[in-house]
Write an enzyme that holds these catalytic residues in place. Structure first.
Site, PDB file in Angstrom:
ATOM      1  N   LYS A  54       3.475 -10.545  -4.094  1.00 53.24           N
ATOM      2  CA  LYS A  54       4.243  -9.374  -3.637  1.00 53.24           C
ATOM      3  C   LYS A  54       5.699  -9.741  -3.370  1.00 53.24           C
ATOM      4  O   LYS A  54       6.597  -8.934  -3.598  1.00 53.24           O
ATOM      5  CB  LYS A  54       3.579  -8.782  -2.392  1.00 53.24           C
ATOM      6  CG  LYS A  54       2.221  -8.164  -2.718  1.00 53.24           C
ATOM      7  CD  LYS A  54       1.424  -7.870  -1.473  1.00 53.24           C
ATOM      8  CE  LYS A  54       0.115  -7.156  -1.804  1.00 53.24           C
ATOM      9  NZ  LYS A  54      -0.784  -7.079  -0.644  1.00 53.24           N
ATOM     10  N   GLY A 111       0.799  -1.234   0.000  1.00 57.53           N
ATOM     11  CA  GLY A 111       0.000   0.000   0.000  1.00 57.53           C
ATOM     12  C   GLY A 111       0.818   1.264   0.000  1.00 57.53           C
ATOM     13  O   GLY A 111       1.528   1.563  -0.963  1.00 57.53           O
TER      14      GLY A 111
HETATM   15  N1  LIG Z   1      -8.197  -2.283  -2.193  1.00 56.21           N
HETATM   16  C1  LIG Z   1      -6.989  -2.089  -1.695  1.00 56.21           C
HETATM   17  O1  LIG Z   1      -6.830  -1.718  -0.516  1.00 56.21           O
HETATM   18  C2  LIG Z   1      -5.774  -2.313  -2.559  1.00 56.21           C
HETATM   19  C3  LIG Z   1      -4.493  -2.079  -2.029  1.00 56.21           C
HETATM   20  C4  LIG Z   1      -3.380  -2.221  -2.838  1.00 56.21           C
HETATM   21  C5  LIG Z   1      -3.536  -2.630  -4.154  1.00 56.21           C
HETATM   22  N2  LIG Z   1      -4.793  -2.893  -4.639  1.00 56.21           N
HETATM   23  C6  LIG Z   1      -4.913  -3.305  -6.027  1.00 56.21           C
HETATM   24  O2  LIG Z   1      -5.608  -2.282  -6.738  1.00 56.21           O
HETATM   25  C7  LIG Z   1      -6.385  -2.846  -7.787  1.00 56.21           C
HETATM   26  C8  LIG Z   1      -7.836  -2.395  -7.646  1.00 56.21           C
HETATM   27  O3  LIG Z   1      -8.351  -2.870  -6.418  1.00 56.21           O
HETATM   28  P1  LIG Z   1      -9.733  -2.314  -5.815  1.00 56.21           P
HETATM   29  O4  LIG Z   1      -9.785  -2.808  -4.416  1.00 56.21           O
HETATM   30  O5  LIG Z   1      -9.876  -0.856  -6.082  1.00 56.21           O
HETATM   31  O6  LIG Z   1     -10.784  -3.127  -6.704  1.00 56.21           O
HETATM   32  P2  LIG Z   1     -12.372  -2.874  -6.801  1.00 56.21           P
HETATM   33  O7  LIG Z   1     -12.844  -2.054  -5.662  1.00 56.21           O
HETATM   34  O8  LIG Z   1     -12.989  -4.190  -7.078  1.00 56.21           O
HETATM   35  O9  LIG Z   1     -12.517  -1.956  -8.119  1.00 56.21           O
HETATM   36  C9  LIG Z   1     -12.260  -2.429  -9.409  1.00 56.21           C
HETATM   37  C10 LIG Z   1     -12.747  -1.402 -10.417  1.00 56.21           C
HETATM   38  O10 LIG Z   1     -12.338  -1.848 -11.704  1.00 56.21           O
HETATM   39  C11 LIG Z   1     -13.495  -1.901 -12.563  1.00 56.21           C
HETATM   40  N3  LIG Z   1     -13.329  -3.080 -13.433  1.00 56.21           N
HETATM   41  C12 LIG Z   1     -12.974  -4.327 -13.046  1.00 56.21           C
HETATM   42  N4  LIG Z   1     -12.921  -5.148 -14.126  1.00 56.21           N
HETATM   43  C13 LIG Z   1     -13.274  -4.384 -15.186  1.00 56.21           C
HETATM   44  C14 LIG Z   1     -13.425  -4.645 -16.570  1.00 56.21           C
HETATM   45  N5  LIG Z   1     -13.208  -5.862 -17.089  1.00 56.21           N
HETATM   46  N6  LIG Z   1     -13.788  -3.607 -17.381  1.00 56.21           N
HETATM   47  C15 LIG Z   1     -14.001  -2.378 -16.872  1.00 56.21           C
HETATM   48  N7  LIG Z   1     -13.879  -2.066 -15.574  1.00 56.21           N
HETATM   49  C16 LIG Z   1     -13.513  -3.062 -14.730  1.00 56.21           C
HETATM   50  C17 LIG Z   1     -14.699  -2.067 -11.649  1.00 56.21           C
HETATM   51  O11 LIG Z   1     -15.829  -1.542 -12.318  1.00 56.21           O
HETATM   52  P3  LIG Z   1     -17.303  -1.563 -11.624  1.00 56.21           P
HETATM   53  O12 LIG Z   1     -17.182  -0.554 -10.494  1.00 56.21           O
HETATM   54  O13 LIG Z   1     -18.230  -1.127 -12.677  1.00 56.21           O
HETATM   55  O14 LIG Z   1     -17.487  -2.948 -11.116  1.00 56.21           O
HETATM   56  C18 LIG Z   1     -14.267  -1.228 -10.454  1.00 56.21           C
HETATM   57  O15 LIG Z   1     -14.577   0.132 -10.652  1.00 56.21           O
HETATM   58  C19 LIG Z   1      -6.170  -4.368  -7.679  1.00 56.21           C
HETATM   59  O16 LIG Z   1      -5.113  -4.750  -8.532  1.00 56.21           O
HETATM   60  C20 LIG Z   1      -5.755  -4.551  -6.234  1.00 56.21           C
HETATM   61  O17 LIG Z   1      -4.966  -5.712  -6.031  1.00 56.21           O
HETATM   62  C21 LIG Z   1      -5.906  -2.732  -3.866  1.00 56.21           C
END
Ligand SMILES: NC(=O)c1ccc[n+]([C@@H]2O[C@H](COP(=O)([O-])OP(=O)(O)OC[C@H]3O[C@@H](n4cnc5c(N)ncnc54)[C@H](OP(=O)(O)O)[C@@H]3O)[C@@H](O)[C@H]2O)c1
Length: 424
Positions: free
Chosen positions: A213, A135
């Site tokens: 990671k 993060g």
């Molecule tokens: N969450 C964390 O704390 C965190 C920390 C570090 C790294 N990450 C990384 O950051 C990335 C995003 O995580 P997140 O937690 O933000 O995920 P999330 O809340 O599930 O959000 C994913 C977003 O991507 C969109 N999306 C997914 N597949 C898609 C597709 N095929 N076409 C178009 N839009 C698509 C979704 O659209 P809809 O809204 O329309 O469904 C949503 O807006 C991941 O790689 C994760 O490992 C996350």
């Protein structure tokens, strides 16, 4: 590069929403830091109808990846969708179209990082991925920048804050005298209720997320290609509240650690498994939904950092740090040309370490049968005590070779009779 950077943000979920909010809140600061302004031209989502607090201009929303990637005005594509596909293909397309790319996607960077880093270098654009590990902690930047002049000998990290939260909840349950045997299930439920764990938590609790990671960290720390399959992985699902209780009694902490180290024979060993650490270890204090990294190197000796390892704003902080770096230095650094050493990796069986053993048997005779071969290995036992399933006894071993140790204990090992946890 012009005075305005034009962005396409792929994904407006937790991280995408955090990035949009921080871009707005800190616009003046970003301008002061870079001399540039930032314009969001497209936000790619799946569902155009979903209400989204982070979106102030709905005209920017699109469900068409081609529009987001190939708009000639866009300079930087931020991939914040997650998953392997279509994220990997979209990153590849963006690099091929000459866009800089920022991603928070550890899966893509662990599986296809080498290919994508080479592609970015060939294209003369930047590919940055600080948010993919731990993060908000600037660990990838530190390894490629301020610490790059050191020979790193070991990187130890709590890189999955979901499991760290679960282990902390299990520790709390022990403190509160809740039934230790069900501590894992109760802690996982709480992590899910609080949004720290997904409905299907397997990527976190089985150690896959930490393994991805570890591949990224080890590659940057040791400049060596580390295939995912060479990284030993063990999750936390087999841990019981009794293990946390014993960790406390032995004045240790129990964490899911990512450990990569250069062995004396030059090979690199990388692994993920639950580990007991002494109270003096800098990672002992990293509790709950936090991440931490502890490094050793021949110049700085040792260093540690810890902070929020996940969440909208903490992860957005790392993404925006990458954006500032691109605004300041749009040409790739030499370090991003991955002339990685094709070094050898060592399996976990080559290591020597100490072990915590917890034996559970229905009666004293059965316990003695389990105990005797372990005493021959030099294990020192604590007094036995009664538990719900019979009698329990705990021991610590002297340093032993992992390969030989596992062979010796294999006949004793069933899910209910013998718990084995490695010591740092
Ligand atoms: N969450 C964390 O704390 C965190 C920390 C570090 C790294 N990450 C990384 O950051 C990335 C995003 O995580 P997140 O937690 O933000 O995920 P999330 O809340 O599930 O959000 C994913 C977003 O991507 C969109 N999306 C997914 N597949 C898609 C597709 N095929 N076409 C178009 N839009 C698509 C979704 O659209 P809809 O809204 O329309 O469904 C949503 O807006 C991941 O790689 C994760 O490992 C996350």
């Amino acid at each position: 590069m012009s005075k305005t950077l034009r962005l396409s943000i792929l994904g407006a979920g937790t991280v995408g929403g955090g990035v949009l909010a921080l871009l707005r809140e800190n616009a003046d600061l970003l301008q002061a830091q870079t001399g540039k302004s930032f314009e969001v031209r497209h936000v790619l989502v799946r569902d155009l109808q979903k209400p989204r607090a982070a979106i102030t201009d709905p005209k920017r929303l699109t469900a068409d990846p081609q529009r987001a990637i190939f708009d000639p005005k866009v300079n930087v594509v931020l991939e914040l969708m997650g998953g392997l596909e279509p994220a990997r293909t979209l990153i590849r397309d963006a690099l091929q179209a000459g866009k800089h790319v920022i991603t928070a996607n550890k899966l893509v960077m662990a599986v296809s990082g080498d290919e994508l880093i080479r592609l970015a270098h060939r294209q003369g654009v930047r590919l940055l991925y600080e948010a993919s590990v731990a993060g908000s902690l600037p660990i990838l930047n530190a390894l490629q920048g301020a610490l790059a002049g050191n020979r790193i000998s070991r990187v130890v990290g709590i890189v999955n804050s979901t499991t760290n939260f679960i282990l902390r909840e299990m520790e709390r349950a022990v403190d509160s005298d809740a039934p230790a045997e069900s501590a894992y299930d109760a802690a996982l439920r709480k992590a899910q209720e609080n949004g720290y764990a997904e409905a299907d938590p397997s990527s976190d609790v089985e150690g896959y997320d930490a393994q991805y990671k570890t591949a990224i960290l080890a590659r940057l720390a040791f400049l060596q290609y580390v295939p995912l399959e060479s990284i030993y992985r063990e999750g936390i699902t087999h841990l019981s509240g009794r293990d946390l209780l014993w960790a406390q009694r032995l004045h240790m902490g129990l964490k899911l650690l990512s450990i990569s180290e250069r062995l004396p024979d030059g090979r690199l060993c990388a692994r993920v498994h639950p580990t007991l650490i002494p109270r003096e270890c800098p990672l002992y204090v990293v509790r709950g939904a936090f991440s931490g990294v502890w490094l050793q190197g021949n110049g700085f000796q040792e260093m540690s950092m810890h902070g929020f390892g996940a969440g909208a704003r903490a992860t957005a902080s790392a993404v925006i740090g990458d954006l500032i770096e691109i605004a300041r230095h749009p040409k790739p650094l030499k370090m991003e040309d991955p002339s990685l050493r094709a070094g050898e990796t060592a399996p976990i069986e080559s290591l020597t370490m100490r072990y915590f053993l917890r034996l559970v048997a229905p009666d004293e005779d059965a316990l003695r049968t389990l105990r005797e071969p372990l005493q021959q290995l030099g294990a020192e036992f604590q007094p036995s005590e009664s538990v719900a399933q019979g009698i329990e006894q705990v021991a610590l071993t002297p340093p032993l070779n992992e390969g030989e140790f596992q062979t010796r204990i294999a006949p004793l090992r069933t899910e209910t009779t013998l718990q084995v946890i490695r010591l740092l």
